[in-house]
Design a protein around this motif. Structure first.
Motif, PDB file in Angstrom:
ATOM      1  N   GLU A 122      42.670  54.258  45.544  1.00  9.93           N
ATOM      2  CA  GLU A 122      42.919  54.991  46.981  1.00  9.93           C
ATOM      3  C   GLU A 122      44.155  55.322  47.021  1.00  9.93           C
ATOM      4  O   GLU A 122      44.300  56.305  47.809  1.00  9.93           O
ATOM      5  N   LYS A 123      45.166  55.296  46.226  1.00  3.29           N
ATOM      6  CA  LYS A 123      46.577  55.494  46.045  1.00  3.29           C
ATOM      7  C   LYS A 123      46.672  56.672  45.198  1.00  3.29           C
ATOM      8  O   LYS A 123      47.769  56.909  44.540  1.00  3.29           O
ATOM      9  N   GLU A 124      45.767  57.351  44.649  1.00  4.01           N
ATOM     10  CA  GLU A 124      45.812  58.270  43.346  1.00  4.01           C
ATOM     11  C   GLU A 124      46.752  59.473  43.830  1.00  4.01           C
ATOM     12  O   GLU A 124      47.432  59.997  42.856  1.00  4.01           O
ATOM     13  N   PHE A 125      46.696  59.927  45.333  1.00  6.01           N
ATOM     14  CA  PHE A 125      47.583  60.938  45.382  1.00  6.01           C
ATOM     15  C   PHE A 125      48.716  60.588  46.233  1.00  6.01           C
ATOM     16  O   PHE A 125      49.176  61.423  46.893  1.00  6.01           O
ATOM     17  N   THR A 126      48.908  59.240  46.112  1.00  6.78           N
ATOM     18  CA  THR A 126      50.241  58.811  46.911  1.00  6.78           C
ATOM     19  C   THR A 126      51.450  58.525  45.946  1.00  6.78           C
ATOM     20  O   THR A 126      51.052  58.073  44.952  1.00  6.78           O
ATOM     21  N   PHE A 127      52.585  58.805  46.358  1.00  9.05           N
ATOM     22  CA  PHE A 127      53.712  58.906  45.415  1.00  9.05           C
ATOM     23  C   PHE A 127      54.902  58.563  46.261  1.00  9.05           C
ATOM     24  O   PHE A 127      55.190  59.240  47.173  1.00  9.05           O
ATOM     25  N   SER A 128      55.848  57.703  45.565  1.00 11.17           N
ATOM     26  CA  SER A 128      57.076  57.609  46.276  1.00 11.17           C
ATOM     27  C   SER A 128      58.097  56.896  45.100  1.00 11.17           C
ATOM     28  O   SER A 128      57.652  56.570  44.059  1.00 11.17           O
TER      29      SER A 128
ATOM     30  N   LYS B 246      28.267  42.712  36.341  1.00 14.23           N
ATOM     31  CA  LYS B 246      28.808  42.760  35.194  1.00 14.23           C
ATOM     32  C   LYS B 246      30.143  42.841  35.056  1.00 14.23           C
ATOM     33  O   LYS B 246      30.994  42.265  34.142  1.00 14.23           O
ATOM     34  N   MET B 247      30.974  43.181  36.260  1.00 14.04           N
ATOM     35  CA  MET B 247      32.324  43.223  36.326  1.00 14.04           C
ATOM     36  C   MET B 247      32.857  42.191  37.016  1.00 14.04           C
ATOM     37  O   MET B 247      33.952  42.121  37.529  1.00 14.04           O
ATOM     38  N   LYS B 248      32.103  41.189  37.128  1.00 10.62           N
ATOM     39  CA  LYS B 248      32.672  39.816  38.072  1.00 10.62           C
ATOM     40  C   LYS B 248      33.899  39.444  37.734  1.00 10.62           C
ATOM     41  O   LYS B 248      34.469  38.821  38.394  1.00 10.62           O
ATOM     42  N   ASN B 249      34.291  39.409  36.265  1.00  9.69           N
ATOM     43  CA  ASN B 249      35.697  38.952  35.719  1.00  9.69           C
ATOM     44  C   ASN B 249      36.657  39.778  36.047  1.00  9.69           C
ATOM     45  O   ASN B 249      37.915  39.268  35.449  1.00  9.69           O
ATOM     46  N   GLU B 250      36.466  40.894  36.415  1.00 13.33           N
ATOM     47  CA  GLU B 250      37.532  41.916  36.549  1.00 13.33           C
ATOM     48  C   GLU B 250      38.108  41.579  38.049  1.00 13.33           C
ATOM     49  O   GLU B 250      37.495  41.972  39.013  1.00 13.33           O
ATOM     50  N   SER B 251      39.536  41.177  38.123  1.00 14.03           N
ATOM     51  CA  SER B 251      40.255  41.042  39.329  1.00 14.03           C
ATOM     52  C   SER B 251      41.399  41.639  39.234  1.00 14.03           C
ATOM     53  O   SER B 251      42.431  41.154  38.647  1.00 14.03           O
ATOM     54  N   ASP B 252      41.610  42.764  39.824  1.00 10.25           N
ATOM     55  CA  ASP B 252      42.859  43.321  40.121  1.00 10.25           C
ATOM     56  C   ASP B 252      43.021  44.434  41.347  1.00 10.25           C
ATOM     57  O   ASP B 252      42.047  44.121  42.023  1.00 10.25           O
ATOM     58  N   SER B 253      44.034  45.015  41.372  1.00  8.98           N
ATOM     59  CA  SER B 253      44.338  45.724  42.421  1.00  8.98           C
ATOM     60  C   SER B 253      43.425  47.207  42.254  1.00  8.98           C
ATOM     61  O   SER B 253      43.323  47.891  43.345  1.00  8.98           O
TER      62      SER B 253
END
Length: 330
Positions: free
Chosen positions: A53-59, A220-227
């Motif tokens: 969601e923040k692909e085009f956000t920057f600081s 399939k991605m149930k073990n993936e937990s990150d931002s």
């Protein structure tokens, strides 16, 4: 080999394995060569893209590391500040005189490249002189980046076509591209590249048409937990054990009930707006009296009665004596 030697050998192997598992691997790096003209600062910035969601956000706070280019354009950035899990990183350069956070999205002036990596990655990047800086790049040590670049090109394809005002053709092309991106998501070996493919589709709208795909994908991605995965997962009712269907049903029923009350209240005559005399005349109207009979009963002029009847019609938003009969005074 004697039994004692075999035991010692096994212990050495176990100790070696334990040491390598117990202690984190040395950080990797992103290195390579960037050919830049004299309008660019001789620096390369590495920053974290916290979520898609923040692909085009920057600081400036996103910057993880900075390094200088040598006279030949060579650079090396250690990944010691990068997570051991897969992350999206941004490598960028800036024009002379501009702040480090200066980022150009699109156009010939685009000055950054996105890279999927983790702490122990060993990646090499090269470009050819020209604009945009990273248009003709070569990335080594990260074969999944070929798929990542393919996703980006594929996602831009519908916007590059002249449809000649044909919305049907545009929707068809977008549907075809979405199916291809879903196929990439389903087959990519890198979880973050896989998820990036879905983020390039209108996945919430597509979920309504193909919920089975997303159920299978999230399973399939149930073990993936990150931002990256957590915000994606939260957007689907199927991703939690909480009974969202029941909640939605109750919400819908409650909404319909409130709408019904509102409509009923809106349609209910507001008798409080009537004066005492108008309420009496309304009662006489409902008894079937004519205007003259009402005038005689109330000892008022016929013209006054007609004026009161008109006022009653206006305040109760009715147009006839028949409608007046349907109004409940009590």
């Amino acid at each position: 080999m004697s039994k004692v030697l075999r035991i010692r050998f096994v212990l050495v192997i176990l100790l070696w394995s334990w040491q390598h598992d117990a202690f984190p691997k040395d950080p990797g790096k992103i290195s390579g060569t960037l050919l830049l003209d004299d309008t660019w600062e001789r620096k390369v910035f590495l920053s974290l893209v916290e979520s898609f969601e923040k692909e085009f956000t920057f600081s400036n706070s996103f910057i993880l590391a900075t390094t200088e280019l040598d006279s030949l354009g060579n650079f090396e950035i250690p990944l010691e500040n990068v997570s051991t899990d897969w992350s999206m990183l941004r490598l960028h350069v800036v024009k002379k005189g501009f702040a480090p956070k200066y980022l150009v999205i699109g156009s010939n002036e685009e000055n950054y490249v996105l890279i999927i990596a983790k702490r122990d990655s060993e990646i090499r990047l090269f470009n050819t002189e020209g604009m945009p800086v990273f248009e003709n790049k070569v990335i080594e040590g990260a074969p999944y980046m070929e798929t990542f670049d393919y996703i980006s090109r594929l996602a831009e394809y519908p916007n590059a076509i002249d449809y000649e005002s044909s919305l049907v053709e545009k929707e068809f092309i977008e549907d075809v591209v979405a199916e291809k991106l879903k196929a990439v998501a389903d087959t990519s070996s890198n979880p973050l590249v896989s998820l990036y493919a879905l983020y390039k589709t209108d996945f919430l709208s597509d979920y309504q048409k193909d919920p089975d795909f997303y159920k299978a994908y999230l399973a399939k991605m149930k073990n993936e937990s990150d931002s990256y995965f957590d915000p994606f997962r939260r957007q689907f009712p199927i991703s939690n054990s909480f009974p969202w269907i029941l909640v939605l049903t109750i919400t819908l029923v409650g909404t319909l009930f409130l709408v019904g009350l509102y409509i009923s209240h809106k349609r209910k005559p507001k008798l409080g707006k009537l004066s005492v005399q108008e309420r009496r005349i309304l009662d006489l109207l409902q008894q079937g009296m004519s205007n003259q009979e009402i005038s005689d009963a109330c000892n008022i002029e016929l013209s006054t009665t007609k004026s009161h009847v008109g006022s009653i019609y206006s305040k109760l938003k009715i147009k006839s004596r028949k409608q007046a009969l349907d109004i409940k005074i009590k």
